[in-house]
Write a protein that holds these residues in place. Structure first.
Motif, PDB file in Angstrom:
ATOM      1  N   VAL A   1       6.455  42.029   7.416  1.00 14.30           N
ATOM      2  CA  VAL A   1       6.476  43.430   7.840  1.00 14.30           C
ATOM      3  C   VAL A   1       6.582  43.531   9.358  1.00 14.30           C
ATOM      4  CG1 VAL A   1       5.220  45.615   7.846  1.00 14.30           C
ATOM      5  CG2 VAL A   1       5.191  44.181   5.798  1.00 14.30           C
ATOM      6  N   ARG A   2       5.843  42.678  10.056  1.00 14.61           N
ATOM      7  CA  ARG A   2       5.936  42.696  11.524  1.00 14.61           C
ATOM      8  C   ARG A   2       7.343  42.321  11.988  1.00 14.61           C
ATOM      9  NH1 ARG A   2       0.721  40.192  11.123  1.00 14.61           N
ATOM     10  NH2 ARG A   2       1.674  38.139  11.373  1.00 14.61           N
ATOM     11  N   GLU A   3       7.974  41.412  11.271  1.00 15.81           N
ATOM     12  CA  GLU A   3       9.292  40.927  11.675  1.00 15.81           C
ATOM     13  C   GLU A   3      10.373  41.990  11.499  1.00 15.81           C
ATOM     14  OE1 GLU A   3      11.512  36.701  11.316  1.00 15.81           O
ATOM     15  OE2 GLU A   3      10.944  37.594   9.400  1.00 15.81           O
ATOM     16  N   VAL A   4      10.334  42.710  10.375  1.00 19.04           N
ATOM     17  CA  VAL A   4      11.405  43.673  10.091  1.00 19.04           C
ATOM     18  C   VAL A   4      11.053  45.092  10.510  1.00 19.04           C
ATOM     19  CG1 VAL A   4      12.268  42.270   8.183  1.00 19.04           C
ATOM     20  CG2 VAL A   4      10.644  44.125   7.702  1.00 19.04           C
ATOM     21  N   GLY A   5       9.772  45.367  10.704  1.00 22.43           N
ATOM     22  CA  GLY A   5       9.362  46.705  11.084  1.00 22.43           C
ATOM     23  C   GLY A   5       9.411  47.679   9.920  1.00 22.43           C
ATOM     24  N   ILE A   6       8.815  48.850  10.129  1.00 19.17           N
ATOM     25  CA  ILE A   6       8.841  49.941   9.159  1.00 19.17           C
ATOM     26  C   ILE A   6       9.481  51.144   9.830  1.00 19.17           C
ATOM     27  CG2 ILE A   6       7.444  51.568   7.834  1.00 19.17           C
ATOM     28  CD1 ILE A   6       5.414  49.347   7.402  1.00 19.17           C
ATOM     29  N   HIS A   7      10.521  51.669   9.199  1.00 25.02           N
ATOM     30  CA  HIS A   7      11.257  52.798   9.770  1.00 25.02           C
ATOM     31  C   HIS A   7      10.976  54.120   9.068  1.00 25.02           C
ATOM     32  CE1 HIS A   7      13.461  49.400  11.500  1.00 25.02           C
ATOM     33  NE2 HIS A   7      14.002  50.242  12.353  1.00 25.02           N
ATOM     34  N   SER A   8      10.449  54.077   7.858  1.00 24.68           N
ATOM     35  CA  SER A   8      10.185  55.305   7.109  1.00 24.68           C
ATOM     36  C   SER A   8       9.159  56.165   7.843  1.00 24.68           C
ATOM     37  CB  SER A   8       9.656  54.970   5.708  1.00 24.68           C
ATOM     38  OG  SER A   8      10.613  54.247   4.970  1.00 24.68           O
TER      39      SER A   8
ATOM     40  N   ARG B   1      16.764  45.047  11.686  1.00 24.22           N
ATOM     41  CA  ARG B   1      16.177  46.092  12.536  1.00 24.22           C
ATOM     42  C   ARG B   1      17.266  46.990  13.125  1.00 24.22           C
ATOM     43  NH1 ARG B   1      11.101  46.373  14.759  1.00 24.22           N
ATOM     44  NH2 ARG B   1       9.554  44.847  14.070  1.00 24.22           N
ATOM     45  N   ALA B   2      18.338  46.379  13.607  1.00 24.19           N
ATOM     46  CA  ALA B   2      19.417  47.153  14.214  1.00 24.19           C
ATOM     47  C   ALA B   2      20.065  48.087  13.191  1.00 24.19           C
ATOM     48  CB  ALA B   2      20.457  46.222  14.823  1.00 24.19           C
ATOM     49  N   LEU B   3      20.304  47.577  11.982  1.00 27.30           N
ATOM     50  CA  LEU B   3      20.897  48.401  10.948  1.00 27.30           C
ATOM     51  C   LEU B   3      19.964  49.534  10.533  1.00 27.30           C
ATOM     52  CD1 LEU B   3      22.450  45.575   8.742  1.00 27.30           C
ATOM     53  CD2 LEU B   3      23.733  47.332  10.000  1.00 27.30           C
ATOM     54  N   ALA B   4      18.668  49.241  10.450  1.00 29.10           N
ATOM     55  CA  ALA B   4      17.699  50.264  10.090  1.00 29.10           C
ATOM     56  C   ALA B   4      17.567  51.313  11.196  1.00 29.10           C
ATOM     57  CB  ALA B   4      16.339  49.637   9.787  1.00 29.10           C
ATOM     58  N   ASP B   5      17.611  50.875  12.433  1.00 31.02           N
ATOM     59  CA  ASP B   5      17.598  51.816  13.553  1.00 31.02           C
ATOM     60  C   ASP B   5      18.780  52.778  13.463  1.00 31.02           C
ATOM     61  OD1 ASP B   5      15.293  50.767  14.650  1.00 31.02           O
ATOM     62  OD2 ASP B   5      16.352  49.464  16.067  1.00 31.02           O
ATOM     63  N   LYS B   6      19.946  52.203  13.167  1.00 30.65           N
ATOM     64  CA  LYS B   6      21.155  53.012  13.071  1.00 30.65           C
ATOM     65  C   LYS B   6      21.073  53.970  11.890  1.00 30.65           C
ATOM     66  CE  LYS B   6      26.198  52.610  12.885  1.00 30.65           C
ATOM     67  NZ  LYS B   6      27.345  51.673  12.819  1.00 30.65           N
ATOM     68  N   LEU B   7      20.447  53.528  10.807  1.00 31.70           N
ATOM     69  CA  LEU B   7      20.289  54.356   9.627  1.00 31.70           C
ATOM     70  C   LEU B   7      19.465  55.605   9.937  1.00 31.70           C
ATOM     71  CD1 LEU B   7      20.901  54.278   6.500  1.00 31.70           C
ATOM     72  CD2 LEU B   7      18.601  53.362   6.241  1.00 31.70           C
TER      73      LEU B   7
END
Length: 250
Positions: free
Chosen positions: A169-176, A241-247
């Motif tokens: 979880v720390r590595e990928v982060g949470i974007h929701s 992370r970059a793709l989730a940020d863009k999402l």
């Protein structure tokens, strides 16, 4: 991290009041591993807070956390995970719908190396009892098709009742930011990283008290974003992370 602690159990709660007691009783009866239980509310004035404080006087494993990230279940879950003392975090609901007897087994799956361990209503041996029919249909369809088309590792990606590797979880982060879609988000991220996800059957019972805070119309688009996110080539954590940020910030 606290030495010897096997799990941190995170429970987002909103004005549950005395209704949370039955669920806490079942958790402390069912969980045999060394664990802390973190009930997370959005404000100290939440009706859950005095009940948890009183319960904690007899149960030192229980803690109340007041989330200051933002209002709503997504922020409460994020806050609880960020303040967990264990390397394995279990998310379960305050409404008593989840069966805490699965918690020990979910934790052991993470300890064996999976990054997401799901309690599955839709695999053989699992069941959902009650609940809105449309919500059930959409959830089951999403879970079964995601497994069929992406080999996501679970047929119940939308269920919030899951255990996670805290390092993952720390590595990928949470974007929701809004609803309960964190379970689907982290499953989708694990799939894009091709990291192991596993499931065990569970029986989910619709709550018999209080009122659900699930807002179907508001949150469906957010679930769809993470559903689509799971479809795609393998990437590394930085790319996830970059793709989730863009999402979330198109």
């Amino acid at each position: 991290m606290t030495e010897g602690l096997r799990a941190s159990i995170v429970i987002p709660a909103y004005n549950e009041g005395e209704d949370i007691v039955a669920g806490l009783d079942r958790i402390f009866e069912a969980v045999h591993l060394d664990a802390e239980v973190l009930v997370v509310v959005d404000a100290a004035s939440d009706t859950t807070a005095p009940v948890v404080h009183r319960y904690a006087e007899k149960e030192p494993r229980l803690k109340l956390l007041v989330n200051d990230y933002g209002r709503g279940p997504a922020y409460a879950i994020r806050y609880g995970i960020d303040h967990a003392a264990s390397e394995t975090v279990v998310v379960t609901m305050a409404d008593g719908c989840d069966d805490p007897r699965q918690i020990d087994d979910l934790v052991r799956l993470v300890e064996r190396g999976v990054v997401v361990a799901a309690a599955s209503r839709y695999m053989p041996g699992g069941q959902q009892v009650g609940g809105p029919r449309l919500k059930t249909f959409l959830s089951k369809t999403a879970g079964l098709t995601l497994q069929a088309f992406t080999n996501a590792g679970t047929r119940d990606a939308t269920n919030s009742f899951k255990a996670y590797s805290a390092a993952f979880v720390r590595e990928v982060g949470i974007h929701s930011k809004d609803g309960f879609e964190i379970g689907l988000e982290l499953t989708a991220k694990a799939r894009r990283l091709r990291l192991p996800v596993a499931e065990i059957p569970t029986i989910w019972l619709d709550r018999t008290f209080g009122e659900s805070n699930f807002k179907l119309a508001k949150w469906i688009p957010k679930y769809l974003r993470w559903y689509r996110f799971a479809f795609g080539p393998q990437v590394d954590p930085a790319q996830v992370r970059a793709l989730a940020d863009k999402l979330h910030n198109p």
